[in-house]
Scaffold this motif. Structure first.
Motif, short mmCIF file in Angstrom:
data_model
loop_
_atom_site.label_atom_id
_atom_site.label_comp_id
_atom_site.label_asym_id
_atom_site.label_seq_id
_atom_site.Cartn_x
_atom_site.Cartn_y
_atom_site.Cartn_z
N SER A 240 -9.89 15.22 4.51
CA SER A 240 -9.83 14.95 3.08
C SER A 240 -10.10 16.21 2.26
O SER A 240 -9.52 16.39 1.18
N TYR B 212 -4.83 11.58 0.55
CA TYR B 212 -6.24 11.86 0.34
C TYR B 212 -7.05 10.56 0.43
O TYR B 212 -8.07 10.49 1.11
N GLN B 213 -6.57 9.52 -0.25
CA GLN B 213 -7.27 8.23 -0.21
C GLN B 213 -7.33 7.69 1.22
O GLN B 213 -8.35 7.17 1.66
N GLN B 214 -6.23 7.84 1.93
CA GLN B 214 -6.20 7.38 3.32
C GLN B 214 -7.21 8.14 4.16
O GLN B 214 -7.91 7.55 4.99
N ASP C 102 0.80 -1.22 0.00
CA ASP C 102 0.00 0.00 0.00
C ASP C 102 0.84 1.28 0.00
O ASP C 102 0.29 2.38 0.01
N LYS D 177 -7.76 17.47 -0.65
CA LYS D 177 -8.27 17.62 -2.01
C LYS D 177 -7.87 18.99 -2.57
O LYS D 177 -7.46 19.10 -3.73
N LEU E 228 -9.92 9.66 3.15
CA LEU E 228 -11.27 9.26 2.75
C LEU E 228 -11.64 7.95 3.42
O LEU E 228 -12.74 7.81 3.97
N ALA E 229 -10.72 7.01 3.39
CA ALA E 229 -10.98 5.69 3.97
C ALA E 229 -11.25 5.83 5.47
O ALA E 229 -12.16 5.20 6.01
N ASP F 53 -2.20 12.38 -3.22
CA ASP F 53 -3.31 11.51 -3.58
C ASP F 53 -3.40 10.33 -2.60
O ASP F 53 -4.48 9.95 -2.16
N HIS F 54 -2.24 9.81 -2.26
CA HIS F 54 -2.18 8.72 -1.27
C HIS F 54 -2.76 9.17 0.07
O HIS F 54 -3.56 8.47 0.69
#
Ligand code: GTP
Ligand code: MG
Lengths: 193, 119
Positions: free
Chosen positions: B106, A183-185, A157, B110, A187-188, A180-181
């Motif tokens: 987030s 951000y994804q974290q 990951d 963003k 969000l999760a 981006d990494h």
């Protein structure tokens, strides 16, 4: 944190990696200003002591590290810090990690072992990071990213990308990969919260 | 380029600048903490304090102040500590500190992502 409170926000990303892997080059290629140099005062012993009175004592030196600035919009400035790569200054990294968004570990495949320490410290601090392989022209080995991932024992990951630290677009891509990494974290996390 | 650690130059200058005090990090200042002036420089203030108050009319990160003053971070933190103690500046922490284990939202990430893509 509501975005309104993020007005005039300073954010930081730290670039780490072994001696001469291209950290300064990366900071320079993506910064809007010529990277500046800033210094920390410390003792030769390397304890990171802030004893300025002790400056009279000759065992104190300063260590330079680079910083660059990227203004993302009117409110938000992203600072990049290039940590000094010489092994005897590695202890400084720990200080730089606090409060960072995340880190980039730069790797030179000819000296892969130099990255272990960086990865180890980041994992210890729980600082999210990505790994970027700075491909040098003189490096004939051309290990694949999979081979490098194995050699570094890098979890699946953790994003791993190629880059050329001299090129702005390539450096930019590394930063985008990191954010981006993150951000994804985030969000999760927010999904499960 | 191999950069050797530079010598501190004239230690007496730094000693003078900081009034001989040795600790500067109690204020919890980070490299990217934004500093804002709360007053104008006054007559007789030491020149470094004057410069900081001028610079921070607009919120300015600690590391930028250090670069402008050409002084090490450690020394600048001591100077800022003085000004904070006397209420002449305030510090805004840029985001929830990692010490709280708070990851940035987030939404903020963003924004950063969009900003980077638009560069
Ligand atoms: N061919 C090639 N050379 C590079 C690349 N990136 C950096 N260099 C060169 O490698 C040398 C070292 O780069 P730096 O950016 O100073 O490395 P550093 O990681 O900041 O080094 P330290 O701070 O001393 O640890 C410089 O001469 C750069 O021009 C690259 O992608 N390709
Ligand atoms: Mg460097």
């Amino acid at each position: 944190m509501p975005l309104a409170d993020a007005a005039e926000t300073g954010l930081k990303i730290v670039i780490v990696g072994g001696f001469g892997v291209g950290k300064t080059t990366l900071v320079r290629s993506v910064s809007e200003i010529r990277p500046l140099n800033t210094e920390e005062v410390m003792t030769q012993a390397g304890a990171g002591v802030d004893d300025v009175a002790g400056l009279r004592n000759k065992s104190t030196t300063t260590v330079a590290f680079d910083f660059g600035r990227i203004s993302l919009n009117e409110q938000t400035v992203l600072y990049l810090f290039g940590a000094p790569g010489q092994e005897r200054f590695w202890f400084l990294w720990d200080r730089l990690f606090s409060g960072t968004l995340g880190a980039v570990v730069l790797v030179d495949t000819r000296r892969m072992a130099d990255s272990w320490y960086a990865i180890d410290r980041l994992e210890y601090h729980g600082t999210p990071f990505v790994v970027a392989v700075n491909r040098f022209d003189e490096d004939g080995s051309r290990f694949s990213l999979d081979e490098i991932r194995q050699a570094l024992d890098l979890p699946e990951d953790v994003p791993l990308v190629d880059c050329d630290a001299r090129l702005r677009d390539s450096g930019k891509n590394v930063l985008i990969t990191l954010v981006d990494h993150l951000y994804q974290q985030a969000l999760a996390r927010e999904m499960t919260a | 380029m191999i950069r050797k650690p530079v010598d501190i130059g004239d230690p007496h200058r730094l000693y003078t600048v900081t009034g001989g005090r040795s600790r500067g990090e109690e204020a919890g200042l980070d490299l990217v903490t934004l500093i804002v002036s709360e007053c104008r420089p006054t007559e007789g203030m030491q020149s470094e304090h004057v410069r900081i108050l001028e610079l921070c009319g607009h919120p300015t990160a600690v590391v930028e102040i250090a670069a402008d003053l050409r002084l090490p971070i450690t020394v600048v933190k001591i100077l800022l500590g003085d000004l904070l103690a006397s209420g002449r500046i305030t510090a805004r922490n840029p985001r929830p500190s990692a010490a709280h284990g708070d990851a940035p939202e987030s939404a903020l990430l963003k924004e950063v992502l969009i900003g980077l893509r638009n560069l």
